[in-house]
Design a protein around this motif. Structure first.
Motif, short mmCIF file in Angstrom:
data_model
loop_
_atom_site.label_atom_id
_atom_site.label_comp_id
_atom_site.label_asym_id
_atom_site.label_seq_id
_atom_site.Cartn_x
_atom_site.Cartn_y
_atom_site.Cartn_z
N ARG A 72 0.82 -1.20 0.00
CA ARG A 72 0.00 0.00 0.00
C ARG A 72 0.86 1.26 0.00
O ARG A 72 0.54 2.25 -0.66
N TRP A 144 -8.99 11.90 3.04
CA TRP A 144 -8.58 10.78 3.89
C TRP A 144 -8.92 11.08 5.36
O TRP A 144 -9.42 10.21 6.07
N GLY A 153 -7.72 1.05 -0.07
CA GLY A 153 -7.92 2.33 -0.75
C GLY A 153 -7.59 3.51 0.15
O GLY A 153 -6.98 4.49 -0.29
N SER A 154 -7.96 3.42 1.40
CA SER A 154 -7.68 4.49 2.35
C SER A 154 -6.17 4.65 2.56
O SER A 154 -5.65 5.77 2.58
N LEU A 157 -4.48 6.17 -0.52
CA LEU A 157 -4.78 7.60 -0.59
C LEU A 157 -3.92 8.39 0.38
O LEU A 157 -3.42 9.48 0.04
#
Length: 210
Positions: A72, A144, A153-154, A157
């Motif tokens: 990530r 965020w 996804g968080s 971001l």
């Protein structure tokens, strides 16, 4: 905006030239690229520190703090580098219709930059400096901050927006210089070389500031 791609940057002799009125005042700013990079790092750290404070303040809104690492982080940071050219295009657009904007790339420094000799107002210069950082950095970061945790996804971001915020070190320095050094009603102008100048416009200026 008329965009002219100038390719790889090798030295100041490539930069466009422009005339200045006798009253023009050179910005008090770093004298060379090495000093600029050192100053930019300080502003990057300040911006990231502000982001940490803001993020910590919004933890209750997000229902706690969860961070993902590994892939990530890599994905978010890698995606941020895709904004390097759009970042510079947003700078260029702020010079207005018909402005001749020169785009350079410096692979060894992992950077691109634009140069335009059109005079711009103090307010437009500040907007030009901040706009890419707002769009790619601070607005996604605020999203965020205000969105409950939603997994990969968080996390992507967060790392994407944090990297984009850090890219703006030199831009934050420009804003600081403009706020401290440029009087209201003055304009900013780049000329050939490393430095920018400001001056108070007059009715007989050859180029109308925007």
């Amino acid at each position: 905006m008329k965009l002219i791609y100038r390719g790889r940057y090798t030295g100041a002799d490539q930069l466009p030239r422009a005339d200045l009125p006798p009253s023009a005042v050179r910005f008090r700013e770093p004298e060379d690229t090495a000093a600029l990079n050192r100053a930019a790092i300080k502003w990057c750290l300040l911006a990231l520190a502000a982001a940490v404070v803001l993020g910590a303040a919004t933890i209750p809104l997000r229902g706690g703090l969860e961070l993902g690492f590994g892939f990530r982080v890599t994905a978010g940071c890698a995606a941020s580098f895709l904004t390097l050219l759009p970042h510079e295009l947003l700078h260029g657009l702020c010079f207005g219709r018909g402005a001749e904007v020169h785009l350079f790339v410096s692979p060894k420094d992992l950077m691109a930059f634009v140069v335009c000799t059109r005079p711009v107002s103090r307010g437009r210069f500040i907007l030009m400096s901040l706009l890419p950082n707002l769009i790619f950095g601070w607005l996604p970061f605020l999203l965020w901050c205000l969105t409950p945790y939603s997994g990969a996804g968080s996390d992507i971001l967060l790392w994407f927006s944090s990297c984009c915020i850090s890219f703006g070190g030199g831009d934050y320095l420009n804003v600081w210089n403009a706020l401290r050094q440029m009087p209201r009603g003055s304009v900013q102008q780049m000329i050939s070389g490393f430095h920018s100048y400001w001056y108070m416009p007059s009715t007989n200026d050859p180029h109308r500031p925007v």
